[in-house]
Design a protein around this motif. Structure first.
Motif, mmCIF file in Angstrom:
data_model
loop_
_atom_site.group_PDB
_atom_site.id
_atom_site.type_symbol
_atom_site.label_atom_id
_atom_site.label_comp_id
_atom_site.label_asym_id
_atom_site.label_seq_id
_atom_site.Cartn_x
_atom_site.Cartn_y
_atom_site.Cartn_z
ATOM 1 N N LEU A 178 0.707 -1.350 0.103
ATOM 2 C CA LEU A 178 -0.125 -0.021 -0.082
ATOM 3 C C LEU A 178 0.941 1.361 0.065
ATOM 4 N N ASP A 179 0.420 2.222 -1.027
ATOM 5 C CA ASP A 179 1.193 3.442 -0.979
ATOM 6 C C ASP A 179 0.121 4.670 -0.625
ATOM 7 N N PHE A 180 0.441 5.462 -0.264
ATOM 8 C CA PHE A 180 -0.776 6.881 0.075
ATOM 9 C C PHE A 180 -0.158 7.981 -0.588
ATOM 10 N N ILE A 181 -0.845 8.904 -1.394
ATOM 11 C CA ILE A 181 -0.345 10.133 -1.768
ATOM 12 C C ILE A 181 -1.607 11.240 -1.590
ATOM 13 N N PRO A 182 -1.264 12.210 -1.023
ATOM 14 C CA PRO A 182 -1.979 13.266 -0.874
ATOM 15 C C PRO A 182 -2.060 14.146 -2.070
ATOM 16 N N ILE A 183 -3.541 14.234 -2.742
ATOM 17 C CA ILE A 183 -3.686 15.211 -3.795
ATOM 18 C C ILE A 183 -4.979 15.914 -3.850
ATOM 19 N N SER A 184 -4.942 16.882 -4.814
ATOM 20 C CA SER A 184 -6.101 17.441 -5.221
ATOM 21 C C SER A 184 -6.129 17.511 -6.815
ATOM 22 N N GLY A 185 -7.084 16.477 -7.400
ATOM 23 C CA GLY A 185 -7.112 16.375 -8.657
ATOM 24 C C GLY A 185 -7.793 17.642 -9.264
ATOM 25 N N LEU A 186 -8.382 18.516 -8.384
ATOM 26 C CA LEU A 186 -9.190 19.595 -9.039
ATOM 27 C C LEU A 186 -8.174 20.811 -9.355
ATOM 28 N N SER A 187 -7.160 21.197 -8.182
ATOM 29 C CA SER A 187 -6.365 22.071 -8.129
ATOM 30 C C SER A 187 -4.853 21.589 -8.766
ATOM 31 N N GLY A 188 -5.050 20.372 -8.867
ATOM 32 C CA GLY A 188 -3.765 19.638 -9.682
ATOM 33 C C GLY A 188 -2.603 19.558 -8.571
ATOM 34 N N ASN A 189 -2.535 20.185 -7.374
ATOM 35 C CA ASN A 189 -1.588 20.149 -6.336
ATOM 36 C C ASN A 189 -1.197 18.488 -6.179
ATOM 37 N N ASN A 190 0.009 18.359 -6.521
ATOM 38 C CA ASN A 190 0.718 17.079 -6.109
ATOM 39 C C ASN A 190 0.211 15.931 -7.228
ATOM 40 N N VAL A 191 -0.395 16.110 -8.206
ATOM 41 C CA VAL A 191 -0.777 15.165 -8.951
ATOM 42 C C VAL A 191 0.599 14.988 -10.048
ATOM 43 N N VAL A 192 0.852 16.097 -10.986
ATOM 44 C CA VAL A 192 2.072 16.118 -11.691
ATOM 45 C C VAL A 192 3.053 16.993 -11.192
ATOM 46 N N ASN A 193 2.448 18.306 -10.779
ATOM 47 C CA ASN A 193 3.136 19.249 -10.434
ATOM 48 C C ASN A 193 2.986 19.447 -8.924
ATOM 49 N N ARG A 194 3.881 20.117 -8.230
ATOM 50 C CA ARG A 194 3.724 20.429 -6.675
ATOM 51 C C ARG A 194 3.775 21.804 -6.624
ATOM 52 N N ASP A 195 2.599 22.407 -5.832
ATOM 53 C CA ASP A 195 2.701 23.812 -5.594
ATOM 54 C C ASP A 195 3.438 24.175 -4.442
ATOM 55 N N GLU A 196 4.665 24.664 -4.311
ATOM 56 C CA GLU A 196 5.431 24.857 -3.095
ATOM 57 C C GLU A 196 4.879 26.022 -2.220
ATOM 58 N N SER A 197 3.823 26.789 -2.950
ATOM 59 C CA SER A 197 3.545 27.967 -2.151
ATOM 60 C C SER A 197 2.583 27.488 -0.926
#
Ligand code: GDP
Length: 466
Positions: free
Chosen positions: A214-233
């Motif tokens: 099992l691997d767990f990844i936090p994301i927001s598909g809607l904003s896109g954060n941590n999907v392909v790109n990470r929003d460092e802000s």
């Protein structure tokens, strides 16, 4: 006069392909191929996430993604692939996105992917079984919003059934995308709370994954954060040090990753997912389960037992002279090779092998069967539907040989039924056409079966003998 020269013996034994160098020098094959099945509750955000992945990898534009998500909402089954079928234009196809009934193919700079849709509706479970059996790993999307996760996961028998199926159809990794964390201000506590609950359930004796699967990844598909790109802000997300979902998908290690040396020694097997006639040719699509096929090879389709030679083959819409384990391939045959037109040589779920392969095409066989939670016992003689990959046939238990899960592993005489959670050795009989199978030890995909009764999955098993 010269005597006729004998045919050179070497020409008869097929020359081995130099797979390694062929793979390395080939634009398509030099990129590894991975397939994953997407599961999750309706509204967990599967379509939005798939749209986001395609958008941020630069595969489709924003307008198309918007249309895709709308269409799949309208289709009402959370099916993103369906939206593709409805929507796809010639131009989109030329950008390398191709689709069949339940799969979307796309390509990043490092990897070729097939994302397989697991439609949420109960009626689609049979397709789901075919889909999962083609996947290397599974992506479970859950809604992290307070209250939504709790009701969604607790209530949704379908997501649970899909997860149990994934485990029992040999999925070795389950990636859980904890989605919509934008609504929870990227809270680490919330992430951990969901992770804990899901780990508990997924490793319980109902599902039986191990923690390292099992691997767990936090994301927001809607904003896109941590999907392909990470929003460092986003400061509240500073706690997360792991990969983005995209990075995970590209780098996840799987035992099914191709070993080019091994692939040549494997038997070639392909399961048919589609077949049609076109201008004197028969075109057959399917996934290669193991081994290598070359254009010009003579194959046999089972159970129809019709032998044909492969005229040409396509992988990802490109013509190749060979294709290997893991690829979805389209084979073309000359229709006039089929002399008996009373039999359909290729039906969905049929198996293609090289002539002389050790596959068994049988009506009776022995399995080790593990039962899930049953609402009533499974009796010897009761009909059910048996699945092997995308193939489904009516079947029944004709003999209960031994219950192996109970403490005293004694053979009981005259055992006539099985109950929840039992494991047993049973003899199965198929109705209708015989089924091509191997024992599990010889092929982990073709030696695995799932059984369903009255619309729900009751057990899974491995073939142990004929
Ligand atoms: P599906 O049924 O699993 O395919 O779910 P959809 O992709 O259709 O999404 C269901 C709803 O959740 C839609 O209204 C989306 O806009 C919303 N949604 C999806 N992903 C996110 C997310 O990451 N954050 C938020 N806030 N909403 C999301």
């Amino acid at each position: 006069p010269k005597s006729p020269s004998p045919a050179p013996a070497a020409a008869k034994t097929k020359k081995k392909l130099d797979i390694e160098s062929k793979l390395a020098s080939n634009k398509t094959y030099s990129k590894p191929h991975k397939s994953f099945v997407v599961i999750g509750h309706v509204d967990a955000g599967k379509s939005t996430l798939m749209g986001r992945i395609l958008l941020d990898y630069g595969i489709v534009d924003a307008k198309t993604v918007d249309k895709l998500v709308k269409e799949s909402t309208r289709a009402g089954k959370g099916s993103f692939a369906l939206a593709w079928i409805l929507d796809q234009t010639e131009e989109e196809r030329s950008h390398g996105v191709t689709v069949d009934i339940c799969a979307t193919d796309f390509e990043t700079s490092t990897t070729r992917f097939t994302a397989i849709d697991a439609p949420g509706h109960r009626d689609f479970v049979p397709q789901m079984i075919g889909g999962v059996s083609q996947a290397d790993f599974a992506l479970l999307v859950v809604d992290a919003i307070e209250g939504e996760f709790e009701s969604g996961f607790a209530m949704d028998g379908q997501t649970k059934e899909h997860t149990i199926l994934a485990k029992n159809l040999g999925i070795e990794k389950l990636c859980i995308a904890i989605n919509k964390l934008d609504k929870e201000d990227w809270s680490q506590d919330r992430f951990n709370q969901i992770k804990l609950q899901l780990t508990e359930y997924l490793t319980s004796d109902e599902v039986e994954f191990t923690e390292d699967q099992l691997d767990f990844i936090p994301i927001s598909g809607l904003s896109g954060n941590n999907v392909v790109n990470r929003d460092e802000s986003i400061e509240s997300f500073n706690w997360y040090k792991g990969p983005t979902l995209g990075k995970y998908l590209e780098t996840v290690k799987l035992s099914s990753n191709i070993d080019s040396k091994k692939v040549q020694d494997e038997e070639f097997y392909l399961t048919v997912s589609d077949s049609f006639k076109d201008k004197g040719e028969i075109k057959v699509t399917g996934k290669i389960i193991s081994g290598v096929i070359e254009s010009g090879d003579t194959i046999v389709s089972l159970p129809s037992d019709i032998t044909l030679s492969v005229q040409s083959l396509l992988v990802a819409n490109n013509k190749f002279d060979f294709a290997i384990n893991g690829e979805v391939v389209q084979l073309t045959f000359k229709a006039n090779q089929v002399t008996n037109d009373t039999i359909d040589p290729f039906r969905i779920g049929d198996l293609i092998a090289h002539v002389g392969s050790p596959i068994h095409t049988v009506k009776k066989f022995t399995i080790s069967l593990h039962l899930f939670n049953l609402d009533k016992p499974l009796l010897v003689g009761t009909p059910f539907v048996l699945f092997r990959n995308n193939c489904q046939v009516p079947a029944r238990i004709i003999k209960l040989i031994e219950v192996t899960s109970s403490q005293k592993k004694k053979k009981k005489k005259n055992l006539l039924h099985l109950v929840s959670k039992q494991t047993a050795i049973v003899e199965i009989e198929i109705e209708g056409n015989p089924l091509p199978l191997t024992i599990f030890k010889d092929n982990k995909t073709l030696g695995r079966i799932v059984i369903r009764r009255e619309g729900s999955t009751v057990g899974a098993g491995t073939v142990i003998g004929f």
